[in-house]
Design an enzyme around this catalytic site. Structure first.
Site, PDB file in Angstrom:
ATOM      1  N   CYS A   1       0.797  -1.229   0.000  1.00  0.00           N
ATOM      2  CA  CYS A   1       0.000   0.000   0.000  1.00  0.00           C
ATOM      3  C   CYS A   1       0.829   1.279   0.000  1.00  0.00           C
ATOM      4  O   CYS A   1       0.755   2.066  -0.939  1.00  0.00           O
ATOM      5  CB  CYS A   1      -0.948   0.006   1.203  1.00  0.00           C
ATOM      6  SG  CYS A   1      -2.213  -1.271   1.148  1.00  0.00           S
TER       7      CYS A   1
ATOM      8  N   LYS B   1       3.137   2.365  -3.261  1.00  0.00           N
ATOM      9  CA  LYS B   1       2.411   2.690  -4.496  1.00  0.00           C
ATOM     10  C   LYS B   1       1.385   3.795  -4.271  1.00  0.00           C
ATOM     11  O   LYS B   1       1.139   4.603  -5.171  1.00  0.00           O
ATOM     12  CB  LYS B   1       1.744   1.443  -5.079  1.00  0.00           C
ATOM     13  CG  LYS B   1       0.498   0.955  -4.392  1.00  0.00           C
ATOM     14  CD  LYS B   1      -0.120  -0.232  -5.115  1.00  0.00           C
ATOM     15  CE  LYS B   1      -1.400  -0.699  -4.444  1.00  0.00           C
ATOM     16  NZ  LYS B   1      -2.490   0.278  -4.515  1.00  0.00           N
TER      17      LYS B   1
ATOM     18  N   LYS C   1       6.733  -6.765   6.904  1.00  0.00           N
ATOM     19  CA  LYS C   1       6.281  -6.738   8.287  1.00  0.00           C
ATOM     20  C   LYS C   1       6.001  -8.184   8.696  1.00  0.00           C
ATOM     21  O   LYS C   1       5.908  -9.065   7.837  1.00  0.00           O
ATOM     22  CB  LYS C   1       5.026  -5.874   8.444  1.00  0.00           C
ATOM     23  CG  LYS C   1       3.813  -6.407   7.699  1.00  0.00           C
ATOM     24  CD  LYS C   1       2.602  -5.492   7.833  1.00  0.00           C
ATOM     25  CE  LYS C   1       2.013  -5.523   9.222  1.00  0.00           C
ATOM     26  NZ  LYS C   1       0.725  -4.794   9.294  1.00  0.00           N
TER      27      LYS C   1
END
Length: 436
Positions: free
Chosen positions: A263, A266, A326
């Site tokens: 997310c 981009k 993550k």
């Protein structure tokens, strides 16, 4: 209600499974036959905690099905969600909307009843207007409304985010769209989840603005971490001190090697391009993108410094712990580990890596890195151990065993998951982020 979810990737599959769990009848549609075949076998295309169980229970209950046929999947649907990818377009950084528009065209050609068409994909301002035009041009005789309903799902915690959202944002231009969406989300009204109705363009911008703001918080604390190292301060205490101010908040104030994932990279870039198109510069976001890009290579140089500098690093070995952007996901998109590994291999360093979920997706992105079966295999004979992703599996390593296995007891902790005094007491040379 019957819901059709076009796109069975991260957003589409999680959203579809959660809607089914609310009691709706959901059909997930995807052109990838192999993906649909695997879903029929209970094999998930992504790693997300709890997703396989959620999908399995709703398939068993008959509320969740899968198909490759859009015409079949949208038949009788009250709401048709578009949840396909919008990657950065090669060459200019704009969001690639070709998949969204292709789906809109196919919906228009196959719409057999009145329905609300919902853009769940992250799309730039004005995309809903174009989707509406495409549907009108398809010549459908059925009533439709185009609605924006952005997702706010964190990878690794997506199911909880969907079922207990901070807010539900719906951008609609007519009562038909608003009423259908109220019914879609009615199960969440029992939890008193706040729902915000806006115009369609406002809803589209909310998603980008939210991600850009969170990316800014991450980048800000990373720059403060660099300053902390210079002046002898502790960035974790700085984070706590400013995060206790409820105007600021404590979330997204954890210093590290930079943001990545599907997310933020981009979406910040797409927001910049939209702002340029409308002659409304977003200088803060522009700086955020630049700082974050340079930080990832800087983290690679930090590991090189622990090896004695680039000149001394050639031929030495680094154990890289954590590859995904993550924990609790297998997503490698724009992961800081990619830039860290590239910086090391460019300097002639031998890199062995371990990640609980991301190694298969990492292999083609890191062809010069050797993947191993567990963290201790990577640590064996390493000159430096670098923690890049804060998986729980790395939070309580047996430091005595680590010291015995490693060639040199040097730990570079790019996520600050250890206390410096504990690691140093165990006989390690220890380097972390923003703790001068």
């Amino acid at each position: 209600m019957k819901i059709a979810m076009v796109g069975s990737g991260y957003v589409g599959l999680v959203s579809g499974a959660c809607f089914a769990d609310f009691g709706h009848d959901v059909v997930c549609i995807d052109k990838d036959q192999s993906k649909i075949d695997r879903l029929h076998e209970g094999i998930m295309p992504i790693y997300e905690p709890g997703l396989a169980e959620l999908v399995g229970s709703n398939v068993k209950a008959g509320r969740l099905t899968f198909t490759t046929s859009l015409a079949e999947g949208i038949e009788g649907a009250d709401a048709i969600f578009i949840a396909v990818g919008t990657p950065s377009r090669r060459g200019d950084g704009h969001a690639d909307l070709s998949f969204v528009y292709a789906v809109a065209k196919e919906i228009g050609e196959n719409l057999a009843n009145d329905a609300v068409v919902v853009t769940k994909s992250t799309v730039p301002v004005g995309t809903g207007d174009e989707v509406e035009r495409i549907l009108k041009d398809s010549g459908t005789s059925h009533k439709f409304s185009v609605v924006s309903n952005p997702e706010f799902l964190r990878e690794g915690a997506a199911i909880g985010d969907f079922k207990r959202p901070d807010r539900i944002v719906i951008g609609a231009e007519d009562d038909f769209g608003r009423e259908v969406m109220r019914e879609v989300y009615r199960p969440l009204f029992l939890n008193e989840s706040p729902i915000l109705f806006t115009g369609r363009r406002t809803s589209e911008l909310i998603k980008y603005a939210a991600n850009a703001f969170l990316a800014t918080k991450i980048t800000f604390i990373n720059e403060m971490a660099d300053l902390c190292e210079k002046v002898g301060a502790d960035v974790q205490d700085v984070s706590r001190g400013i995060g206790m101010d409820n105007r600021i908040g404590s979330k997204f104030l954890h210093a590290g090697p930079g943001y990545g994932g599907s997310c933020f990279p981009k979406d910040t870039l797409a927001l910049l391009k939209t702002a340029e198109d409308y002659d409304s510069p977003t200088r803060i976001v522009e700086a955020v993108v630049k700082v974050n890009d340079t930080r990832k290579r800087a983290m690679g140089r930090k590991v090189l410094d622990a090896l004695g500098g680039a000149d001394a690093a050639r031929g030495k070995k680094v154990a890289l712990l954590g590859l995904t952007f993550k924990p609790n996901t297998d997503d490698m998109r724009d992961s800081p580990a990619i830039a860290v590994a590239q910086t090391l291999t460019d300097a002639g360093v031998k890199v062995e890596a371990y990640d609980p979920e991301g190694m298969e997706l990492a292999k083609p992105l890191m062809p010069e890195v050797t993947m191993v079966e567990d963290p201790y295999a990577a640590i064996k004979d390493a000159d430096v151990i670098a923690i890049v992703t804060e998986w729980d599996a790395f939070r309580a390593l047996d430091l005595t065993r680590v010291k015995d296995l490693a060639k040199a007891p040097v730990l570079v902790d790019l996520r600050n998951i250890y206390r410096p005094e504990d690691v140093r007491a165990a006989g390690f040379e220890y380097s972390s982020i923003g703790r001068g």
